[in-house]
Design an enzyme around this catalytic site. Sequence first.
Site, PDB file in Angstrom:
ATOM      1  N   GLY A 101      38.526  33.244  24.693  1.00 17.46           N
ATOM      2  CA  GLY A 101      38.415  32.100  25.611  1.00 17.46           C
ATOM      3  C   GLY A 101      37.279  31.200  25.156  1.00 17.46           C
ATOM      4  N   GLY A 104      36.777  27.648  26.318  1.00 16.08           N
ATOM      5  CA  GLY A 104      36.731  27.442  27.765  1.00 16.08           C
ATOM      6  C   GLY A 104      35.352  27.024  28.252  1.00 16.08           C
ATOM      7  N   MET A 105      35.267  26.829  29.563  1.00 17.33           N
ATOM      8  CA  MET A 105      34.041  26.289  30.169  1.00 17.33           C
ATOM      9  C   MET A 105      32.838  27.229  30.017  1.00 17.33           C
ATOM     10  SD  MET A 105      34.770  23.352  31.384  1.00 17.33           S
ATOM     11  CE  MET A 105      33.264  23.139  32.289  1.00 17.33           C
ATOM     12  N   ILE A 106      33.051  28.506  30.279  1.00 16.46           N
ATOM     13  CA  ILE A 106      31.926  29.452  30.211  1.00 16.46           C
ATOM     14  C   ILE A 106      31.403  29.530  28.788  1.00 16.46           C
ATOM     15  CG2 ILE A 106      31.260  31.881  30.464  1.00 16.46           C
ATOM     16  CD1 ILE A 106      33.386  32.049  32.734  1.00 16.46           C
ATOM     17  N   ARG A 182      44.258  32.002  38.215  1.00 11.45           N
ATOM     18  CA  ARG A 182      45.313  32.163  39.218  1.00 11.45           C
ATOM     19  C   ARG A 182      45.708  30.789  39.757  1.00 11.45           C
ATOM     20  NH1 ARG A 182      44.892  36.166  44.437  1.00 11.45           N
ATOM     21  NH2 ARG A 182      46.649  35.390  45.586  1.00 11.45           N
ATOM     22  N   VAL A 219      34.830  39.435  31.150  1.00 10.26           N
ATOM     23  CA  VAL A 219      34.471  38.386  32.104  1.00 10.26           C
ATOM     24  C   VAL A 219      35.728  37.863  32.806  1.00 10.26           C
ATOM     25  CG1 VAL A 219      33.373  36.113  32.337  1.00 10.26           C
ATOM     26  CG2 VAL A 219      32.500  37.755  30.660  1.00 10.26           C
ATOM     27  N   ASN A 221      38.912  37.287  34.811  1.00  9.00           N
ATOM     28  CA  ASN A 221      39.277  37.965  36.062  1.00  9.00           C
ATOM     29  C   ASN A 221      40.727  38.431  36.106  1.00  9.00           C
ATOM     30  OD1 ASN A 221      36.996  38.083  37.773  1.00  9.00           O
ATOM     31  ND2 ASN A 221      37.030  35.843  37.944  1.00  9.00           N
ATOM     32  N   ASP A 249      27.026  38.054  40.275  1.00  8.06           N
ATOM     33  CA  ASP A 249      26.906  38.420  41.695  1.00  8.06           C
ATOM     34  C   ASP A 249      25.488  38.924  41.988  1.00  8.06           C
ATOM     35  OD1 ASP A 249      29.866  38.133  42.194  1.00  8.06           O
ATOM     36  OD2 ASP A 249      29.875  39.686  40.672  1.00  8.06           O
ATOM     37  N   HIS A 277      34.328  42.893  41.406  1.00  6.98           N
ATOM     38  CA  HIS A 277      33.947  41.469  41.370  1.00  6.98           C
ATOM     39  C   HIS A 277      35.012  40.711  42.181  1.00  6.98           C
ATOM     40  CE1 HIS A 277      32.439  37.638  40.028  1.00  6.98           C
ATOM     41  NE2 HIS A 277      33.632  37.315  39.597  1.00  6.98           N
TER      42      HIS A 277
HETATM   43  N1  LIG Z   1      33.180  37.864  36.133  1.00  7.56           N
HETATM   44  C1  LIG Z   1      32.612  36.753  36.559  1.00  7.56           C
HETATM   45  O1  LIG Z   1      31.500  36.769  37.097  1.00  7.56           O
HETATM   46  C2  LIG Z   1      33.300  35.442  36.399  1.00  7.56           C
HETATM   47  C3  LIG Z   1      34.531  35.385  35.798  1.00  7.56           C
HETATM   48  N2  LIG Z   1      35.154  34.182  35.621  1.00  7.56           N
HETATM   49  C4  LIG Z   1      36.432  34.217  34.946  1.00  7.56           C
HETATM   50  O2  LIG Z   1      36.231  33.883  33.579  1.00  7.56           O
HETATM   51  C5  LIG Z   1      37.448  33.391  33.030  1.00  7.56           C
HETATM   52  C6  LIG Z   1      37.183  32.164  32.188  1.00  7.56           C
HETATM   53  O3  LIG Z   1      36.614  31.140  32.969  1.00  7.56           O
HETATM   54  P1  LIG Z   1      36.379  29.664  32.342  1.00  7.56           P
HETATM   55  O4  LIG Z   1      35.769  29.754  30.996  1.00  7.56           O
HETATM   56  O5  LIG Z   1      35.717  28.848  33.375  1.00  7.56           O
HETATM   57  O6  LIG Z   1      37.878  29.204  32.242  1.00  7.56           O
HETATM   58  P2  LIG Z   1      38.545  28.061  31.356  1.00  7.56           P
HETATM   59  O7  LIG Z   1      39.814  27.728  32.061  1.00  7.56           O
HETATM   60  O8  LIG Z   1      37.604  26.996  31.001  1.00  7.56           O
HETATM   61  O9  LIG Z   1      38.879  28.865  30.025  1.00  7.56           O
HETATM   62  C7  LIG Z   1      39.620  29.979  30.074  1.00  7.56           C
HETATM   63  C8  LIG Z   1      40.211  30.274  28.734  1.00  7.56           C
HETATM   64  O10 LIG Z   1      41.129  31.322  28.970  1.00  7.56           O
HETATM   65  C9  LIG Z   1      42.115  31.262  28.004  1.00  7.56           C
HETATM   66  N3  LIG Z   1      43.430  31.706  28.457  1.00  7.56           N
HETATM   67  C10 LIG Z   1      43.957  32.890  28.115  1.00  7.56           C
HETATM   68  N4  LIG Z   1      45.175  33.016  28.616  1.00  7.56           N
HETATM   69  C11 LIG Z   1      45.453  31.891  29.313  1.00  7.56           C
HETATM   70  C12 LIG Z   1      46.586  31.453  30.029  1.00  7.56           C
HETATM   71  N5  LIG Z   1      47.687  32.204  30.150  1.00  7.56           N
HETATM   72  N6  LIG Z   1      46.528  30.229  30.601  1.00  7.56           N
HETATM   73  C13 LIG Z   1      45.428  29.461  30.479  1.00  7.56           C
HETATM   74  N7  LIG Z   1      44.319  29.846  29.798  1.00  7.56           N
HETATM   75  C14 LIG Z   1      44.340  31.056  29.217  1.00  7.56           C
HETATM   76  C15 LIG Z   1      42.125  29.852  27.480  1.00  7.56           C
HETATM   77  O11 LIG Z   1      41.760  29.976  26.142  1.00  7.56           O
HETATM   78  P3  LIG Z   1      42.824  30.226  24.998  1.00  7.56           P
HETATM   79  O12 LIG Z   1      43.920  29.226  25.186  1.00  7.56           O
HETATM   80  O13 LIG Z   1      42.000  30.003  23.815  1.00  7.56           O
HETATM   81  O14 LIG Z   1      43.295  31.638  25.153  1.00  7.56           O
HETATM   82  C16 LIG Z   1      41.001  29.137  28.189  1.00  7.56           C
HETATM   83  O15 LIG Z   1      40.213  28.382  27.307  1.00  7.56           O
HETATM   84  C17 LIG Z   1      38.370  33.198  34.227  1.00  7.56           C
HETATM   85  O16 LIG Z   1      39.231  34.318  34.301  1.00  7.56           O
HETATM   86  C18 LIG Z   1      37.427  33.196  35.424  1.00  7.56           C
HETATM   87  O17 LIG Z   1      38.080  33.600  36.598  1.00  7.56           O
HETATM   88  C19 LIG Z   1      34.572  33.006  36.009  1.00  7.56           C
HETATM   89  C20 LIG Z   1      33.351  33.021  36.628  1.00  7.56           C
HETATM   90  C21 LIG Z   1      32.638  34.245  36.914  1.00  7.56           C
HETATM   91  O1  LIG Z   2      37.103  33.394  40.954  1.00  5.78           O
HETATM   92  C1  LIG Z   2      36.673  32.853  39.904  1.00  5.78           C
HETATM   93  O2  LIG Z   2      37.367  32.555  38.917  1.00  5.78           O
HETATM   94  C2  LIG Z   2      35.218  32.566  39.811  1.00  5.78           C
HETATM   95  C3  LIG Z   2      34.412  33.777  39.913  1.00  5.78           C
HETATM   96  O3  LIG Z   2      34.787  34.868  39.526  1.00  5.78           O
HETATM   97  C4  LIG Z   2      33.074  33.626  40.472  1.00  5.78           C
HETATM   98  O4  LIG Z   2      32.630  32.511  40.685  1.00  5.78           O
HETATM   99  O5  LIG Z   2      32.443  34.667  40.721  1.00  5.78           O
END
Ligand SMILES: NC(=O)C1=CN([C@@H]2O[C@H](COP(=O)(O)OP(=O)(O)OC[C@H]3O[C@@H](n4cnc5c(N)ncnc54)[C@H](OP(=O)(O)O)[C@@H]3O)[C@@H](O)[C@H]2O)C=CC1
Ligand SMILES: O=C([O-])CC(=O)C(=O)O
Length: 437
Positions: A101, A104-106, A182, A219, A221, A249, A277
């Site tokens: 990923g 992506g944003m993170i 989701r 990371v 979810n 968290d 989480h």
């Molecule tokens: N555990 C925690 O504390 C936290 C977890 N998260 C989770 O982290 C994950 C990433 O967040 P974030 O970086 O903001 O998300 P983004 O949407 O910015 O990036 C997510 C990346 O996931 C990849 N991806 C893989 N499969 C799919 C799919 N089927 N459809 C779309 N994208 C897909 C994409 O990369 P590619 O196309 O290269 O595969 C995309 O760049 C999420 O699951 C979010 O819920 C977020 C915040 C806190």
């Molecule tokens: O639900 C999400 O994708 C974001 C998340 O995990 C959080 O902010 O803790």
Amino acid sequence: MALSRLHTPCMEPKSLSSRPAAPLPSSASRVPRVQLSRRVLPCRVLCSVAPNQVESPGAQSTVADAPKKRECFGVFCTTYDLKAEEKTKSWKSLINIAVSGAAGMISNHLLFKLASGEVFGPDQPIALKLLGSERSFQALEGVAMELEDSLYPLLREVRIGMDPYEVFQDAEWALLIGAKPRGPGMERAALLDINGQIFAEQGRVLNAVASRNVKVIVVGNPCNTNALICLKNAPNIPAKNFHALTRLDENRAKCQLALKAGVFYDKVSNMTIWGNHSTTQVPDFLNAKINGLPVKEVITDTKWLEEEFTERVQKRGGVLIQKWGRSSAASTAVSIVDAIRSLVTPTPKGDWFSSGVYTNGNPYGIAEDIVFSMPCVSKGDGDYELAKDVIIDDFLRTRLKRTEAELLAEKRCVAHLTGEGNAYCDLPEDTMLPGEQ
Ligand SMILES: NC(=O)C1=CN([C@@H]2O[C@H](COP(=O)(O)OP(=O)(O)OC[C@H]3O[C@@H](n4cnc5c(N)ncnc54)[C@H](OP(=O)(O)O)[C@@H]3O)[C@@H](O)[C@H]2O)C=CC1
Ligand SMILES: O=C([O-])CC(=O)C(=O)O
């Protein structure tokens, strides 16, 4: 479209081919510094021919001559002798960090922190191996270009690719961030299945090609169950090496306690997030301390602790999404940094940190064979032990049971991905990610 693993000739894209080669240190001999893998990337992955090799356009390469290739990005393809550089003499040996990923944003926050040295230290050169997909590949090139332009001295290699076998090769850290968000109307069971497939595959790939002692931080979810799926598909890697990120968290909980107590957040310690989480997570105010004192002695408003504090931490992600229009990215990246640093530096005496880890003989009475966030301590060697001197009262036990039940239900939903037979999904109705409301 399925990507072929057959090697076809790789060309630098036009946008990059005119970039002048980075100057070599005058004393450097041109020796390859990249351990070459036998797998090769699809052509769309940026790669270049070693400087002393010439490949005619259209020439067909085979797996047999793959070792002559180096898949790398732009300036990071330059060859030099690291040992010949005066400033690097005191550096540790290079470590491989794989990130999924990565576009992506993170990741957009995290990669720059990793490259700056603030995670592994100012004497630790790193190689970043970034996993993207067809969907994200242009963006991934953009990320790699920004890494080039940042001139980080410790960043010695960047490779980008779509083939996890290539990207995870010899990984010593795997930061698994990519996951499908989701969408509206999507059942949580469907999310568990879709993302579970991703993490089952990545577990298998790590099992096949990563370092035997790779540390994995999940990371994407739902991260606890994704981590469980991942470790079950990687039987040759110790289950203890897999973590689900609950550090965000923990950080959120510390901030709320500090606010209420009117102290700066560095005064809050021993903060455990228990369980999933999700909105059933349990921020533990019974064992946490403020200025070394039990929280309940400093904050005497029990109703606030049991209701407002707990819910605020559980739902912080959702509130943030309402404000930002997207989920926490910068603070998540910071918490990944914290999670790694907690494993590579000794835990301050008497303190601990939270991580979602595999339950296998835990002293807290938590069900075995799930990934459950618990208090951990580390000697700074990348490993951890569970914290001792933890108390559990009736209030805490009841909350632990609820988040445990949720994780056991999630586990039943993904039995088909963990090799435990047919899935049966009976998720509690209120099962939600922190970001869902
Ligand atoms: N555990 C925690 O504390 C936290 C977890 N998260 C989770 O982290 C994950 C990433 O967040 P974030 O970086 O903001 O998300 P983004 O949407 O910015 O990036 C997510 C990346 O996931 C990849 N991806 C893989 N499969 C799919 C799919 N089927 N459809 C779309 N994208 C897909 C994409 O990369 P590619 O196309 O290269 O595969 C995309 O760049 C999420 O699951 C979010 O819920 C977020 C915040 C806190
Ligand atoms: O639900 C999400 O994708 C974001 C998340 O995990 C959080 O902010 O803790």
